[in-house]
Motif scaffolding. Structure first.
Motif, mmCIF file in Angstrom:
data_model
loop_
_atom_site.group_PDB
_atom_site.id
_atom_site.type_symbol
_atom_site.label_atom_id
_atom_site.label_comp_id
_atom_site.label_asym_id
_atom_site.label_seq_id
_atom_site.Cartn_x
_atom_site.Cartn_y
_atom_site.Cartn_z
ATOM 1 N N ILE A 171 38.371 36.395 50.543
ATOM 2 C CA ILE A 171 38.216 36.132 49.115
ATOM 3 C C ILE A 171 39.542 35.636 48.573
ATOM 4 C CG2 ILE A 171 37.467 37.065 46.908
ATOM 5 C CD1 ILE A 171 35.339 37.295 49.091
ATOM 6 N N ARG A 172 39.533 34.470 47.883
ATOM 7 C CA ARG A 172 40.750 33.869 47.358
ATOM 8 C C ARG A 172 40.585 33.549 45.871
ATOM 9 N NH1 ARG A 172 43.986 31.679 51.708
ATOM 10 N NH2 ARG A 172 42.978 32.202 53.681
ATOM 11 N N CYS A 173 41.656 33.827 45.122
ATOM 12 C CA CYS A 173 41.725 33.413 43.726
ATOM 13 C C CYS A 173 42.932 32.502 43.570
ATOM 14 C CB CYS A 173 41.864 34.625 42.806
ATOM 15 S SG CYS A 173 40.358 35.584 42.613
ATOM 16 N N ILE A 174 42.702 31.295 43.027
ATOM 17 C CA ILE A 174 43.766 30.313 42.867
ATOM 18 C C ILE A 174 43.710 29.759 41.436
ATOM 19 C CG2 ILE A 174 43.697 29.706 45.321
ATOM 20 C CD1 ILE A 174 42.220 27.137 44.568
ATOM 21 N N GLN A 175 44.764 29.077 41.047
ATOM 22 C CA GLN A 175 44.783 28.324 39.786
ATOM 23 C C GLN A 175 44.379 29.176 38.582
ATOM 24 O OE1 GLN A 175 42.190 25.013 40.614
ATOM 25 N NE2 GLN A 175 43.525 24.174 42.204
ATOM 26 N N SER A 176 44.983 30.379 38.486
ATOM 27 C CA SER A 176 44.787 31.274 37.329
ATOM 28 C C SER A 176 43.361 31.804 37.209
ATOM 29 C CB SER A 176 45.193 30.581 36.024
ATOM 30 O OG SER A 176 46.561 30.203 36.071
ATOM 31 N N ALA A 177 42.633 31.853 38.304
ATOM 32 C CA ALA A 177 41.278 32.414 38.286
ATOM 33 C C ALA A 177 41.332 33.927 38.068
ATOM 34 C CB ALA A 177 40.575 32.104 39.601
ATOM 35 N N HIS A 178 40.218 34.463 37.540
ATOM 36 C CA HIS A 178 40.056 35.910 37.390
ATOM 37 C C HIS A 178 38.641 36.253 37.827
ATOM 38 C CE1 HIS A 178 40.562 39.752 34.698
ATOM 39 N NE2 HIS A 178 40.044 40.017 35.886
ATOM 40 N N ALA A 179 38.524 36.962 38.948
ATOM 41 C CA ALA A 179 37.218 37.325 39.494
ATOM 42 C C ALA A 179 37.089 38.837 39.604
ATOM 43 C CB ALA A 179 37.015 36.683 40.872
ATOM 44 N N VAL A 180 35.897 39.320 39.309
ATOM 45 C CA VAL A 180 35.527 40.722 39.492
ATOM 46 C C VAL A 180 34.443 40.750 40.559
ATOM 47 C CG1 VAL A 180 34.543 42.780 38.411
ATOM 48 C CG2 VAL A 180 36.066 41.284 37.095
ATOM 49 N N VAL A 181 34.722 41.392 41.678
ATOM 50 C CA VAL A 181 33.803 41.382 42.814
ATOM 51 C C VAL A 181 33.345 42.810 43.098
ATOM 52 C CG1 VAL A 181 33.462 40.707 45.213
ATOM 53 C CG2 VAL A 181 35.032 39.395 43.758
ATOM 54 N N THR A 182 32.031 43.003 43.177
ATOM 55 C CA THR A 182 31.476 44.324 43.452
ATOM 56 C C THR A 182 30.252 44.182 44.352
ATOM 57 O OG1 THR A 182 30.788 46.432 42.436
ATOM 58 C CG2 THR A 182 29.985 44.395 41.399
#
Length: 291
Positions: free
Chosen positions: A77-88
């Motif tokens: 799982i990758r977050c780039i370019q100021s992303a905001h993810a909530v993973v459940t």
């Protein structure tokens, strides 16, 4: 644009392999998928945007609902370019009895630039007779922030099951710019002294670990100590068996008890507090937690 690609089958596989790779990025003030790959029975069940700030909430699903002997699951799982993810996840994970066959799970999390990742799986149940090996590795860029947790339930509590045979090995590694912040190892076997020792589980069935890394501008140690005082006040009011400490710039909380719902609610409250202190965001609990 989201891509959907299938992994090729490993050449030498005596294992049941399942892989999922996701990359999140921010486009027009909204986090969305930039890239997706999968092989085997792991999928995104749903993506939601319940927050006005464009945070992406994702539910990961493994249709077999548990990991059996010979299974090999991996998540990237990758977050780039100021992303905001909530993973459940939609429900409890399970490590099934494996009849001596080992089962594996590898979770690799990458949070780059000014991105934020919240890795919030629901609890994992360890069945008697399981041979489980799991490793979570978090790679952070200097300016990235993250909240993650892990909740382990030993035995099926409704059956008063204990862990008499099998093996459990878990590692949690957190790095920032290739500097090690944490390497947490948990290892025990069936009927291990650790399960009843006062230096271990002390006869309890639920162990939870919560970790949080503040964004770059809020890592002053005095500020973090002030944040921890607020988190401790919250836990004191909730009257739950959670201990909170600071490991340099990493905030760590541990739950030891017998009520996984109590653990979940305590960690959810700590998460909400971190969101409010660091990013001025509401708690925004994933909807699946209420079903």
């Amino acid at each position: 644009m989201s891509q959907h690609v299938v992994f090729s089958l490993p050449e030498t596989a005596q294992l049941w392999v399942a892989k999922l790779a996701l990359t999140f990025h921010k486009v027009n003030e909204r986090t969305t998928l930039a890239h997706r790959q999968h092989w085997g029975p792991v999928r995104i069940q749903k993506m939601l945007w319940p927050e006005a700030t464009g945070v992406c909430h994702v539910i990961l699903v493994h249709p077999p609902a548990g990991i059996a002997g010979g299974d090999h699951l991996s998540f990237d799982i990758r977050c780039i370019q100021s992303a905001h993810a909530v993973v459940t996840t939609p429900g409890a994970g399970k490590w099934y009895k494996t009849n001596q066959k080992k089962a594996y799970q590898f979770i690799n999390l990458h949070v780059q630039e000014n991105s934020i990742l919240e890795w919030l799986p629901q609890e994992t149940m360890l069945f008697n007779g399981a041979h489980a090996h799991t490793k979570t590795t978090l790679h952070l860029d200097q300016h990235a922030g993250c909240i993650l947790w892990d909740m382990l339930v030993i035995g099926r509590q409704a059956r008063h099951e204990t862990f008499e045979t099998g093996q459990y090995h878990s590692e949690m590694v957190i790095q920032r710019d290739n500097q090690l912040l944490l390497h947490d190892v948990l290892h025990f076997v069936g009927h291990d002294r650790f399960l009843n020792s006062s230096l271990g589980m002390n006869g309890h069935a639920v162990l939870g670990s919560f970790f949080a890394v503040a964004p770059n501008g809020l890592r002053n140690l005095e500020q973090l100590d002030h944040d921890i005082d607020q988190m401790r006040d919250l836990i004191t009011r909730m009257q739950v068996p959670v201990q909170i400490t600071r490991l340099n710039e990493l905030i760590s909380a541990r739950y030891l008890g017998d009520d996984v719902r109590q653990c979940h609610d305590a960690f959810a409250a700590l998460r909400a507090k971190c969101r409010q202190m660091w990013w001025q965001l509401d708690e925004a609990f994933p909807r699946i937690w209420r079903t």
